[in-house]
Scaffold this active site. Structure first.
Site, short mmCIF file in Angstrom:
data_model
loop_
_atom_site.label_atom_id
_atom_site.label_comp_id
_atom_site.label_asym_id
_atom_site.label_seq_id
_atom_site.Cartn_x
_atom_site.Cartn_y
_atom_site.Cartn_z
N ASP A 84 0.86 -1.17 0.00
CA ASP A 84 0.00 0.00 0.00
C ASP A 84 0.90 1.23 0.00
O ASP A 84 2.07 1.16 0.39
CB ASP A 84 -0.88 -0.06 1.25
CG ASP A 84 -1.65 1.23 1.50
OD1 ASP A 84 -2.34 1.69 0.58
OD2 ASP A 84 -1.54 1.78 2.61
N ASP A 86 -0.30 5.06 0.85
CA ASP A 86 -0.59 6.11 1.83
C ASP A 86 -0.48 5.58 3.26
O ASP A 86 -1.12 4.58 3.62
CB ASP A 86 -1.98 6.69 1.60
CG ASP A 86 -2.08 7.39 0.26
OD1 ASP A 86 -1.64 8.54 0.17
OD2 ASP A 86 -2.59 6.78 -0.71
N GLU A 93 -1.70 10.65 3.97
CA GLU A 93 -2.79 10.27 3.09
C GLU A 93 -2.91 11.38 2.05
O GLU A 93 -3.28 12.51 2.37
CB GLU A 93 -4.10 10.15 3.88
CG GLU A 93 -4.12 9.02 4.88
CD GLU A 93 -4.22 7.65 4.22
OE1 GLU A 93 -4.89 7.54 3.17
OE2 GLU A 93 -3.61 6.70 4.76
N SER A 173 -2.18 0.91 -4.77
CA SER A 173 -2.79 1.89 -3.86
C SER A 173 -4.23 2.22 -4.24
O SER A 173 -4.59 2.25 -5.42
CB SER A 173 -1.96 3.18 -3.90
OG SER A 173 -2.59 4.22 -3.19
N GLY A 174 -5.02 2.50 -3.23
CA GLY A 174 -6.35 3.04 -3.45
C GLY A 174 -6.29 4.54 -3.66
O GLY A 174 -7.32 5.20 -3.80
N LYS A 218 -7.03 -4.88 -4.90
CA LYS A 218 -5.70 -5.11 -4.33
C LYS A 218 -5.42 -6.61 -4.22
O LYS A 218 -4.32 -7.08 -4.53
CB LYS A 218 -5.57 -4.44 -2.97
CG LYS A 218 -5.47 -2.92 -3.04
CD LYS A 218 -5.09 -2.34 -1.69
CE LYS A 218 -4.82 -0.85 -1.80
NZ LYS A 218 -4.22 -0.28 -0.58
N ASP A 241 -2.02 -0.67 5.88
CA ASP A 241 -2.46 -0.16 7.19
C ASP A 241 -3.97 -0.02 7.33
O ASP A 241 -4.47 0.13 8.45
CB ASP A 241 -1.82 1.19 7.48
CG ASP A 241 -2.36 2.29 6.56
OD1 ASP A 241 -2.85 3.31 7.07
OD2 ASP A 241 -2.31 2.11 5.33
N ASN A 244 -8.92 -1.54 3.47
CA ASN A 244 -8.89 -1.99 2.08
C ASN A 244 -7.63 -2.79 1.75
O ASN A 244 -7.50 -3.32 0.65
CB ASN A 244 -9.06 -0.81 1.11
CG ASN A 244 -7.89 0.14 1.11
OD1 ASN A 244 -7.29 0.38 2.16
ND2 ASN A 244 -7.57 0.71 -0.02
#
Length: 294
Positions: A84, A86, A93, A173-174, A218, A241, A244
């Site tokens: 991930d 952020d 973020e 990443s989202g 993901k 973290d 998601n």
């Protein structure tokens, strides 16, 4: 089962490792003496039940700044890293930082926090937050990157070391491709995947490209990338973290919660609350003299 317990963190000393060894022995596990992997990093080879070993080690280390990982000794070094971005590879973020430029950080950060805790569906929360940024100058993205985004301690060393030893490293990443492309290059990832912010006439439109990359995407990325290098999921490492990230963390051979939300920390194979990201190298059995450091 042949296991290894790895202890990493500011309070990880030979004395602390010896205390854990004694506690594990007292619980009926066969444990060898501690091996130093580097400053503030030790490992204990042992035989026995992993759940028992985890519980005993956690109890013995309670209150100390030490992260512990108990796992099978075989196959510790992973062939694929999916991380991930952020608050994992970087310190912020990105969406919240963009919100600050729009004067909406408090409102948007509150939604981010709820989504990361699993209280809101990620996709809907992302659309809502991006919608609130409609009209923000596109130049704010570069400002946010330049002024706010920093690699977390150990991130570059972790990625570069794994890559140098033959692992494929992916930043999934989202967040947004504007940031992942830059962070991936800075840290040394081979590839990056993320969502796309839609712009028009020099400003954000308030829309995000579909389909949105979230929890299931993901997991799909982990599975697809593992298949591409013909690696079983047991040979993969995932770190994140937020909620998601949970599906990929649970599916990976080693899933690590980094400074994570309680929901994620409780269900990951290991968590890193005290050490930096080089803990993930120590968990894999790398020694400090194998690290690729600039």
């Amino acid at each position: 089962m042949e296991l290894v317990a790895t202890l990493v963190g500011p309070d990880a000393t030979e004395a602390a490792a010896s205390r854990v060894r004694s506690a594990l022995s007292g619980a009926g596990l066969a444990v060898k003496g501690p091996n130093a992997l580097g400053p503030e990093a030790f490992e204990l080879p042992l035989l026995g039940d992993p759940e028992t070993a985890r519980a005993v080690a956690a109890t013995e280390l309670d209150g100390l700044a030490i992260d512990v990982c108990v796992q099978p000794a075989a196959g510790r070094r992973k062939r694929l890293l999916v991380a991930d971005m952020d608050s994992t590879i970087i310190n912020v973020e990105c969406l919240d930082e963009l919100a600050d430029f729009a004067g909406l950080k408090a409102e948007i950060s509150a939604i981010t926090e709820r989504a990361m805790r699993g209280e809101l569906a990620f996709e809907g929360a992302l659309r809502e937050r991006v919608g609130m940024l409609k009209g923000l100058a596109a130049s704010a993205l570069q400002q946010a990157y330049d002024q706010r985004v920093r690699l977390n301690p150990g991130a570059r060393t972790m990625v570069r070391t794994m890559a140098a030893h033959g692992a494929r490293c992916a930043l999934v990443s989202g967040g947004f491709t504007f940031f992942t492309s830059r962070v991936a290059a800075a840290a040394g990832f081979h590839l990056d995947r993320a969502n796309t912010l839609i712009e028009a006439d020099g400003a954000l439109t308030g829309a995000v490209g579909e389909p949105i990359l979230g929890k299931e995407a993901k997991l799909a990325a982990l599975e697809q990338l593992a298949a591409e290098i013909e690696a079983p999921l047991s040979a993969t490492l995932a770190v994140g973290d937020g909620a998601n990230d949970l599906a990929m963390i649970q599916a990976a051979g080693l899933g690590v919660a980094y400074r994570a939300k309680p929901l994620v920390a409780a269900q990951a194979h290991a968590k890193v609350d005290h050490a930096d990201l080089t803990a993930l190298l120590y968990f894999q059995g790398y020694r400090a003299d194998e690290f690729v450091v600039d």
